[in-house]
Design a protein around this motif. Structure first.
Motif, PDB file in Angstrom:
ATOM      1  N   VAL A 120       6.577  27.680   6.214  1.00 38.66           N
ATOM      2  CA  VAL A 120       7.272  26.662   5.405  1.00 38.66           C
ATOM      3  C   VAL A 120       8.072  27.318   4.272  1.00 38.66           C
ATOM      4  O   VAL A 120       9.214  26.945   4.013  1.00 38.66           O
ATOM      5  N   VAL A 121       7.492  28.312   3.630  1.00 36.29           N
ATOM      6  CA  VAL A 121       8.194  28.992   2.518  1.00 36.29           C
ATOM      7  C   VAL A 121       9.467  29.660   3.021  1.00 36.29           C
ATOM      8  O   VAL A 121      10.537  29.528   2.430  1.00 36.29           O
ATOM      9  N   ARG A 122       9.372  30.390   4.135  1.00 36.96           N
ATOM     10  CA  ARG A 122      10.544  31.106   4.649  1.00 36.96           C
ATOM     11  C   ARG A 122      11.623  30.140   5.160  1.00 36.96           C
ATOM     12  O   ARG A 122      12.811  30.367   4.966  1.00 36.96           O
ATOM     13  N   VAL A 123      11.186  29.073   5.818  1.00 34.11           N
ATOM     14  CA  VAL A 123      12.134  28.055   6.304  1.00 34.11           C
ATOM     15  C   VAL A 123      12.824  27.381   5.113  1.00 34.11           C
ATOM     16  O   VAL A 123      14.045  27.222   5.086  1.00 34.11           O
ATOM     17  N   MET A 124      12.036  26.983   4.103  1.00 33.95           N
ATOM     18  CA  MET A 124      12.605  26.291   2.939  1.00 33.95           C
ATOM     19  C   MET A 124      13.581  27.183   2.171  1.00 33.95           C
ATOM     20  O   MET A 124      14.585  26.712   1.647  1.00 33.95           O
ATOM     21  N   HIS A 125      13.291  28.484   2.146  1.00 33.20           N
ATOM     22  CA  HIS A 125      14.190  29.411   1.461  1.00 33.20           C
ATOM     23  C   HIS A 125      15.577  29.372   2.110  1.00 33.20           C
ATOM     24  O   HIS A 125      16.603  29.282   1.422  1.00 33.20           O
ATOM     25  N   GLN A 126      15.607  29.420   3.432  1.00 33.44           N
ATOM     26  CA  GLN A 126      16.904  29.389   4.148  1.00 33.44           C
ATOM     27  C   GLN A 126      17.593  28.033   4.011  1.00 33.44           C
ATOM     28  O   GLN A 126      18.809  27.955   3.821  1.00 33.44           O
ATOM     29  N   ILE A 127      16.799  26.967   4.089  1.00 26.79           N
ATOM     30  CA  ILE A 127      17.374  25.614   3.984  1.00 26.79           C
ATOM     31  C   ILE A 127      17.956  25.387   2.579  1.00 26.79           C
ATOM     32  O   ILE A 127      19.008  24.761   2.409  1.00 26.79           O
ATOM     33  N   THR A 128      17.285  25.937   1.566  1.00 28.44           N
ATOM     34  CA  THR A 128      17.786  25.822   0.190  1.00 28.44           C
ATOM     35  C   THR A 128      19.146  26.514   0.059  1.00 28.44           C
ATOM     36  O   THR A 128      20.057  25.984  -0.586  1.00 28.44           O
ATOM     37  N   LEU A 129      19.289  27.680   0.696  1.00 23.44           N
ATOM     38  CA  LEU A 129      20.575  28.395   0.670  1.00 23.44           C
ATOM     39  C   LEU A 129      21.667  27.593   1.386  1.00 23.44           C
ATOM     40  O   LEU A 129      22.803  27.519   0.928  1.00 23.44           O
ATOM     41  N   VAL A 130      21.302  26.986   2.522  1.00 27.08           N
ATOM     42  CA  VAL A 130      22.253  26.154   3.279  1.00 27.08           C
ATOM     43  C   VAL A 130      22.705  24.978   2.413  1.00 27.08           C
ATOM     44  O   VAL A 130      23.895  24.653   2.333  1.00 27.08           O
ATOM     45  N   ALA A 131      21.725  24.341   1.739  1.00 27.57           N
ATOM     46  CA  ALA A 131      22.044  23.185   0.881  1.00 27.57           C
ATOM     47  C   ALA A 131      22.984  23.590  -0.255  1.00 27.57           C
ATOM     48  O   ALA A 131      23.934  22.878  -0.578  1.00 27.57           O
ATOM     49  N   ALA A 132      22.718  24.765  -0.858  1.00 29.82           N
ATOM     50  CA  ALA A 132      23.557  25.247  -1.966  1.00 29.82           C
ATOM     51  C   ALA A 132      24.981  25.520  -1.476  1.00 29.82           C
ATOM     52  O   ALA A 132      25.961  25.178  -2.134  1.00 29.82           O
ATOM     53  N   LYS A 133      25.088  26.116  -0.281  1.00 32.06           N
ATOM     54  CA  LYS A 133      26.398  26.423   0.298  1.00 32.06           C
ATOM     55  C   LYS A 133      27.191  25.137   0.552  1.00 32.06           C
ATOM     56  O   LYS A 133      28.387  25.062   0.292  1.00 32.06           O
ATOM     57  N   ARG A 134      26.472  24.133   1.061  1.00 35.25           N
ATOM     58  CA  ARG A 134      27.124  22.843   1.338  1.00 35.25           C
ATOM     59  C   ARG A 134      27.619  22.176   0.062  1.00 35.25           C
ATOM     60  O   ARG A 134      28.690  21.584   0.018  1.00 35.25           O
ATOM     61  N   LEU A 135      26.803  22.279  -0.976  1.00 33.37           N
ATOM     62  CA  LEU A 135      27.181  21.675  -2.259  1.00 33.37           C
ATOM     63  C   LEU A 135      28.447  22.349  -2.808  1.00 33.37           C
ATOM     64  O   LEU A 135      29.369  21.681  -3.273  1.00 33.37           O
ATOM     65  N   ILE A 136      28.480  23.691  -2.706  1.00 29.95           N
ATOM     66  CA  ILE A 136      29.658  24.435  -3.180  1.00 29.95           C
ATOM     67  C   ILE A 136      30.899  24.026  -2.383  1.00 29.95           C
ATOM     68  O   ILE A 136      31.969  23.805  -2.940  1.00 29.95           O
ATOM     69  N   GLN A 137      30.728  23.898  -1.052  1.00 30.55           N
ATOM     70  CA  GLN A 137      31.851  23.503  -0.193  1.00 30.55           C
ATOM     71  C   GLN A 137      32.362  22.116  -0.570  1.00 30.55           C
ATOM     72  O   GLN A 137      33.564  21.870  -0.663  1.00 30.55           O
TER      73      GLN A 137
END
Length: 374
Positions: A120-137
């Motif tokens: 869960v920690v490793r998955v959430m880490h990647q999903i958090t990065l995806v979410a941040a990238k989407r927000l920037i876009q």
């Protein structure tokens, strides 16, 4: 960031040829509220990645058809799947395998057997990065739309107001030049004179605004041609002669007698000079002289406008050409700061530059450097 992420908005693709592993991961991640899709080999993973468009791929390294590493190489080559982060599932944990994994595009590794918390920690880490990238876009897209709307608004304002303003300016010019204080009384004449000056400033600002917008949006073409400064600069100075006289300021033009031929855009060069002379008049006291000088400096012609006015504070000199700061002239005239930004922009587009030297309380020298004809 993590607390704001709605996990059900994110899809994870699980890829493993062992059915029990797929089921275990599917149960764990579904319980964590993620959307889940699955594949049992490398080829199926590539197909699923294109059709399902997952936000993250959990990819087994050891598979019968093509390995996880080779699958990753194929995914990274396709623009449609290249940006999907990959966590490799592996029983291998020797350094060379880890290095190889990162070389083919791994974002992380999860070593089998894994525990739920680590997953869960490793998955959430990647999903958090995806979410941040989407927000920037998303913010980038919104910012681009805002800038486009702003440029459109500037253009409409400048374009639609310029024509009526030119008419008002012409009428006021005519009235002031044909009337005397005795004809209409000193108070009314002073008001008329003030309105005339303000209409000049307003027209110049609109002109600058229109040119600035065109320049910023790439709709202003630079037309470089061979120009003799002797044919251009005196004409620009003449335009300001009447305005200078009303403020009891003398315009003095000097320079070399030989032809001074530059490679420049006629309209851009005139705009730079108009702004420099207009500013010099604004910031000069009555009964002073503004010296306009044409000279050669290396491969450039240098046209300088020197006033004996209020000068510029040392801390403002570095930013004067790129900050749209308002400044006030000796008659209380307000400058938008846009004119100087435009001067810097235009001179650089012509392959030249702008300079300023100033002593507070003594005056300023604004210069434009334009490439000489080779």
């Amino acid at each position: 960031m993590e607390s704001k992420i709605n996990r059900s908005d994110y899809k994870i693709l699980i890829v493993d040829d062992v059915v029990s592993n797929v089921l275990l991961l599917k149960i764990l991640l579904t319980n964590e509220k993620f959307q889940v899709c699955t594949a049992n080999c490398g080829n199926m993973c590539i197909e699923q990645a294109k059709t399902e468009k997952p936000d993250l791929i959990l990819l087994d390294v050891m598979m019968p058809d093509i390995s996880g590493f080779d699958t990753a190489v194929i995914l990274k080559k396709d623009p449609a799947t290249a940006d999907i982060p990959i966590i490799f599932l592996t029983a291998l944990n020797n350094p060379s395998d880890l290095v190889h994994g990162f070389q083919v595009g791994a974002n992380d590794f999860l070593t089998k057997p894994f525990n739920k918390e680590e997953l869960v920690v490793r998955v959430m880490h990647q999903i958090t990065l995806v979410a941040a990238k989407r927000l920037i876009q998303k913010q980038n897209d919104e910012l681009r739309a805002t800038i486009n709307n702003r440029d459109k608004m500037y253009s409409v304002i400048a374009h639609d107001l310029r024509s009526p303003m030119a008419s008002i300016r012409m009428v006021l010019n005519l009235l002031v030049s044909s009337m005397t204080p005795e004809m209409i009384g000193p108070e009314l004449f002073e008001l008329l004179d003030k309105a005339n000056k303000e209409s000049e400033d307003c027209h110049d600002l609109l002109d600058n605004l229109l040119k600035w917008t065109k320049s910023q949006t790439g709709r202003l073409n630079v037309l470089l041609q061979d120009l003799d400064l002797k044919d251009i600069i005196p004409g620009v100075v003449d335009i300001f002669e009447m305005i200078a006289v009303t403020k009891k300021i003398k315009l003095q033009l000097s320079g070399t007698n030989a032809p001074l031929v530059v490679r420049a855009d006629n309209d851009m060069l005139k705009t730079v000079m108009r702004n420099f002379i207009s500013n010099a008049i604004k910031f000069s006291p009555e009964n002073s002289t503004i010296e306009i000088d044409m000279d050669v400096e290396g491969d450039f012609a240098k046209i300088s406008v020197k006033d004996h006015g209020v000068g510029i504070a040392p801390e403002r000199i570095d930013s004067i050409f790129h900050k749209g700061e308002s400044t006030y002239g000796t008659g209380g005239e307000e400058g938008s700061g846009l004119g100087l930004q435009l001067c810097a922009d235009f001179s650089r587009k012509m392959g030249g530059d702008v300079r300023v030297e100033s002593v507070l309380g003594e005056g300023s020298v604004f210069s434009v450097l334009v490439p000489l004809k080779k």
